[in-house]
Design an enzyme around this catalytic site. Sequence first.
Site, short mmCIF file in Angstrom:
data_model
loop_
_atom_site.label_atom_id
_atom_site.label_comp_id
_atom_site.label_asym_id
_atom_site.label_seq_id
_atom_site.Cartn_x
_atom_site.Cartn_y
_atom_site.Cartn_z
NE ARG A 84 -4.11 -1.98 1.89
CZ ARG A 84 -3.47 -3.03 2.90
NH1 ARG A 84 -2.07 -3.96 3.26
NH2 ARG A 84 -4.53 -4.60 2.36
CG ASP A 109 -6.78 -4.23 7.81
OD1 ASP A 109 -5.51 -5.05 7.28
OD2 ASP A 109 -6.78 -3.25 7.99
NE ARG A 139 -8.68 -8.53 4.34
CZ ARG A 139 -8.32 -7.74 3.66
NH1 ARG A 139 -7.44 -7.06 4.47
NH2 ARG A 139 -8.68 -7.76 2.19
CG HIS A 144 -5.17 -0.16 5.84
ND1 HIS A 144 -6.03 -2.46 6.50
CD2 HIS A 144 -6.08 -0.41 4.68
CE1 HIS A 144 -6.60 -2.42 4.64
NE2 HIS A 144 -6.59 -1.49 3.92
#
Length: 323
Positions: free
Chosen positions: A96, A156, A159, A183
């Site tokens: 990212r 996240d 998850r 993140h």
Amino acid sequence: MGVTVHESRRSKLSIVGAGAVGSSAAYAALIRGSAHDIAIHDIDAPRARAEMLDLRHGTQFTDSSRMLDDVSLDGTAESDVVVITAGAKQKPGQSRMDLVATNARMMESMVPALVERSPDAVYVVVSNPCDVLATVAQQISALPAERVLASGTVLDTSRLRVLIAAEAGVAPSSVHATIAGEHGDSEVALWSSASIGSVPILDWSGVGSPFTLARLHELAESVRTAAYEVIQGKGATNYAIGLSVARIVEAILADQRVVLPVSRVQSGAYGVSGVAVSLPHLVGRSGATPVLGLPMSVDERTALSASAAAIAGALRSVGYQPS
């Protein structure tokens, strides 16, 4: 439906970016009833209009939400929440953070125009790296820190809870575990406060083998790399982040004051200042306020500081300083 908004006027959500994430967020918000009115805007106007029409054609089957016709920048005016998903997307093999320069420049050109049209909105940055970009957006806009959020580790955390729930044989809603920090690759699983129901996770003795720290670290690593696996297989993550965004929007518009691990620029919470990091926040109509008093081990605090430092380093790389 996700939420019923009781207000004297219709609530308005604008989504900036009509790519896979933006259109998925609009779809999730539409079918969950997250907002009364939903506008979508993209620099590619034909794409934005096509997405708007496709979504509008299904509104017979939704609740009170409607898609607004104006897909121009002016169509975002007087929004209550503005979600920003526009920007370069993560490609297979990229982190990212690799997107930071391109997307920071995009924020510089976009944020002032959005704030001019919706000065009282809460802004939710989803474009990656979302923590860095939320910091940039907050500095550019000069809005209060609580009103410029990133979607952060809401996904996240979901998850992680799904993985733990499957292994423990419980519903994900019974799992209380949080990912904090960036993140991204330096994110931190906060095991010190993790539980299933009211049982500390290391004391859980339900279905399957008891959890060990080694196994928990394996699960956290699976969460950290989950996006890479999805991107490798289909080119983008979109459905789960779309649902995550809709959940954040609902919390804001209905002033639910729920605890979510969104990201915002911190002012000393858990030793972090000047950059946006994800921590548990109370999320409602005024934005996000950090929840203090969360148990953290020394190792977790150290990892959180390192994660904040990584965000600060990326911020400096595009000409900004922690505030």
